[in-house]
Enzyme design. Structure first.
Site, short mmCIF file in Angstrom:
data_model
loop_
_atom_site.label_atom_id
_atom_site.label_comp_id
_atom_site.label_asym_id
_atom_site.label_seq_id
_atom_site.Cartn_x
_atom_site.Cartn_y
_atom_site.Cartn_z
N ASN A 1 -4.05 6.15 -2.18
CA ASN A 1 -3.94 6.59 -0.78
C ASN A 1 -3.54 8.05 -0.64
O ASN A 1 -3.84 8.68 0.37
CB ASN A 1 -2.98 5.68 -0.02
CG ASN A 1 -3.65 4.36 0.30
OD1 ASN A 1 -4.83 4.34 0.68
ND2 ASN A 1 -2.95 3.26 0.14
N HIS B 1 -1.54 -3.11 -6.88
CA HIS B 1 -2.23 -2.73 -5.65
C HIS B 1 -3.72 -3.08 -5.79
O HIS B 1 -4.49 -2.31 -6.37
CB HIS B 1 -2.01 -1.23 -5.41
CG HIS B 1 -2.52 -0.74 -4.10
ND1 HIS B 1 -2.85 0.57 -3.86
CD2 HIS B 1 -2.74 -1.40 -2.93
CE1 HIS B 1 -3.26 0.71 -2.61
NE2 HIS B 1 -3.21 -0.47 -2.04
N GLU C 1 -4.45 -0.91 -9.02
CA GLU C 1 -3.59 0.25 -9.29
C GLU C 1 -2.21 -0.33 -9.63
O GLU C 1 -1.62 -1.01 -8.79
CB GLU C 1 -3.54 1.11 -8.02
CG GLU C 1 -2.89 2.45 -8.19
CD GLU C 1 -2.90 3.27 -6.89
OE1 GLU C 1 -2.85 2.68 -5.78
OE2 GLU C 1 -2.96 4.51 -6.98
N SER D 1 0.83 -1.21 0.00
CA SER D 1 0.00 0.00 0.00
C SER D 1 0.86 1.25 0.00
O SER D 1 0.36 2.34 -0.25
CB SER D 1 -0.86 0.07 1.26
OG SER D 1 -1.49 -1.13 1.52
N1 NAD Z 1 -5.82 -5.01 4.08
C1 NAD Z 1 -6.02 -4.10 3.14
O1 NAD Z 1 -7.08 -3.45 3.09
C2 NAD Z 1 -4.97 -3.87 2.08
C3 NAD Z 1 -5.35 -3.23 0.88
C4 NAD Z 1 -4.39 -3.07 -0.13
C5 NAD Z 1 -3.09 -3.51 0.07
N2 NAD Z 1 -2.75 -4.10 1.26
C6 NAD Z 1 -1.36 -4.57 1.41
O2 NAD Z 1 -1.35 -5.98 1.23
C7 NAD Z 1 -0.30 -6.56 2.00
C8 NAD Z 1 -0.87 -7.65 2.90
O3 NAD Z 1 -1.84 -7.08 3.74
P1 NAD Z 1 -2.95 -7.98 4.46
O4 NAD Z 1 -4.00 -7.01 4.92
O5 NAD Z 1 -3.32 -9.12 3.59
O6 NAD Z 1 -2.11 -8.49 5.73
P2 NAD Z 1 -2.38 -9.79 6.64
O7 NAD Z 1 -1.71 -9.51 7.93
O8 NAD Z 1 -3.82 -10.16 6.62
O9 NAD Z 1 -1.58 -10.96 5.88
C9 NAD Z 1 -0.18 -11.00 5.75
C10 NAD Z 1 0.24 -12.45 5.66
O10 NAD Z 1 1.61 -12.52 5.26
C11 NAD Z 1 2.20 -13.60 5.93
N3 NAD Z 1 3.65 -13.47 5.87
C12 NAD Z 1 4.48 -12.67 6.58
N4 NAD Z 1 5.75 -12.87 6.19
C13 NAD Z 1 5.74 -13.81 5.20
C14 NAD Z 1 6.75 -14.42 4.40
N5 NAD Z 1 8.02 -14.10 4.52
N6 NAD Z 1 6.36 -15.35 3.50
C15 NAD Z 1 5.06 -15.68 3.35
N7 NAD Z 1 4.07 -15.12 4.08
C16 NAD Z 1 4.41 -14.19 4.99
C17 NAD Z 1 1.60 -13.53 7.32
O11 NAD Z 1 1.77 -14.76 8.00
C18 NAD Z 1 0.14 -13.21 7.01
O12 NAD Z 1 -0.65 -14.37 6.84
C19 NAD Z 1 0.38 -5.41 2.75
O13 NAD Z 1 1.47 -4.98 2.00
C20 NAD Z 1 -0.72 -4.34 2.77
O14 NAD Z 1 -0.19 -3.04 2.86
C21 NAD Z 1 -3.67 -4.31 2.26
#
Ligand code: NAD
Length: 281
Positions: free
Chosen positions: A189, A139, A151, A118
């Site tokens: 964002n 994104h 995005e 993000s």
């Molecule tokens: N949640 C949102 O609304 C949203 C929207 C757009 C983008 N994002 C981005 O997406 C990404 C993930 O966010 P999320 O909300 O899914 O987080 P989340 O915490 O739900 O999931 C992250 C996952 O990554 C795993 N993980 C950590 N290190 C790892 C590794 N080395 N190898 C494999 N898996 C690993 C964790 O165990 C966890 O299951 C982030 O970069 C976030 O900024 C989130």
């Protein structure tokens, strides 16, 4: 066998991305650090697809075959033959950099390495690899199966060829790719967060109640959700972190996070996920 898409991380975003890729017909290899996380990811996919079965938008057989196209692993090795890998791990530069370095060593030089970050610079992630021209931001929006936009962020070295391939992939996933250059907050964002922050300032200064602020934006601007309810949905800690990226990235005080937002995060009132944010859940 169909083309392989690797997905790193099976959390909120990773399992959503795996679902739409498998639904588009790709073989998906989804990797997380433990089987428990992977199980949680698969059951979230199951639940989400079941909603479509219940609404008769998908047959039970189709649902089974979509899930059958998703392989799960705690290893990196099964991602070796992927043509695209989409990283959706925790929003942390060190963690993401390690993932990109490992993928760079493992996969073919032709493999495109995408991040769902993000806020982290795609240019920086690209620089951690030997193929910055093949590193790109994809994104996705939350919830991934519902939201149409991807995005697409071009790092300073991302090639046109990589962008075209990513656009082809997003089309197949039934999404719309819109591109922008790498810059703090990208477009989404950078535009959204100052609006949310300003809504928090109006609450902080007693300009209006939370219901009025959200109602004014819903009824007056046709937003489906008011900015405070949206902040609760995104997570107040996530909003604060993104505002800090904008503030640091541009060095401009207009991105200063509202003290009330900081206070809520300090209190652990992070929105829907903790049961309390600007509203109670
Ligand atoms: N949640 C949102 O609304 C949203 C929207 C757009 C983008 N994002 C981005 O997406 C990404 C993930 O966010 P999320 O909300 O899914 O987080 P989340 O915490 O739900 O999931 C992250 C996952 O990554 C795993 N993980 C950590 N290190 C790892 C590794 N080395 N190898 C494999 N898996 C690993 C964790 O165990 C966890 O299951 C982030 O970069 C976030 O900024 C989130």
């Amino acid at each position: 066998m169909s083309e392989i898409i690797g997905v790193i991380g099976s959390g909120t975003m990773g399992n959503g991305i795996a679902q739409v890729a498998a639904r588009a017909g790709y073989t998906v290899v989804m990797r997380d650090v433990s089987d428990a996380f992977l199980q949680r990811g698969i059951s979230a996919i199951d639940k989400s697809l079941q909603r479509d079965v219940d609404k008769e938008r998908l047959s039970t057989e189709e649902k089974q075959s979509i899930i059958g196209r998703i392989r799960t692993t705690t290893e990196l090795e099964p991602l070796r033959d992927a043509s695209f890998v989409i990283e959706a791990v925790t929003e942390d530069l060190t963690v993401k950099t390690e993932v990109f370095k490992a993928l760079d060593r493992l996969t073919s030089p032709e493999t495109i390495l995408a991040s769902n970050t993000s806020s982290i610079s795609i240019t920086r992630l690209g620089a951690a690899t030997s193929r910055p021209e093949k590193v790109v931001g994809m994104h996705f929006m939350n919830p991934v199966p519902v939201m149409k936009l991807v995005e697409v962020i071009r790092g300073i070295a991302t090639s046109d060829e990589t962008y075209e391939k990513v656009r082809g992939l997003t089309d197949k996933m039934g999404k719309t790719a819109l591109d922008c250059n790498d810059s703090p907050g990208f477009v989404s964002n950078r535009v959204l967060m100052p609006m949310i922050n300003e809504a928090v300032f109006t609450l902080y200064e007693g300009v209006a109640t939370r219901e009025s602020i959200d109602g004014i934006m819903q009824l007056g601007m046709n937003h489906p959700m008011g900015p405070l309810a949206l902040a609760d949905f995104i997570g107040l800690d996530v909003c604060l972190a993104i505002l800090n990226v904008l503030y640091d990235g541009f060095g401009d005080p207009k991105y200063r996070a509202c003290p009330l937002l900081k206070r809520y995060v300090d209190a652990g009132w992070l929105g829907r996920k903790t049961g309390r944010g600007f509203y109670q859940y």
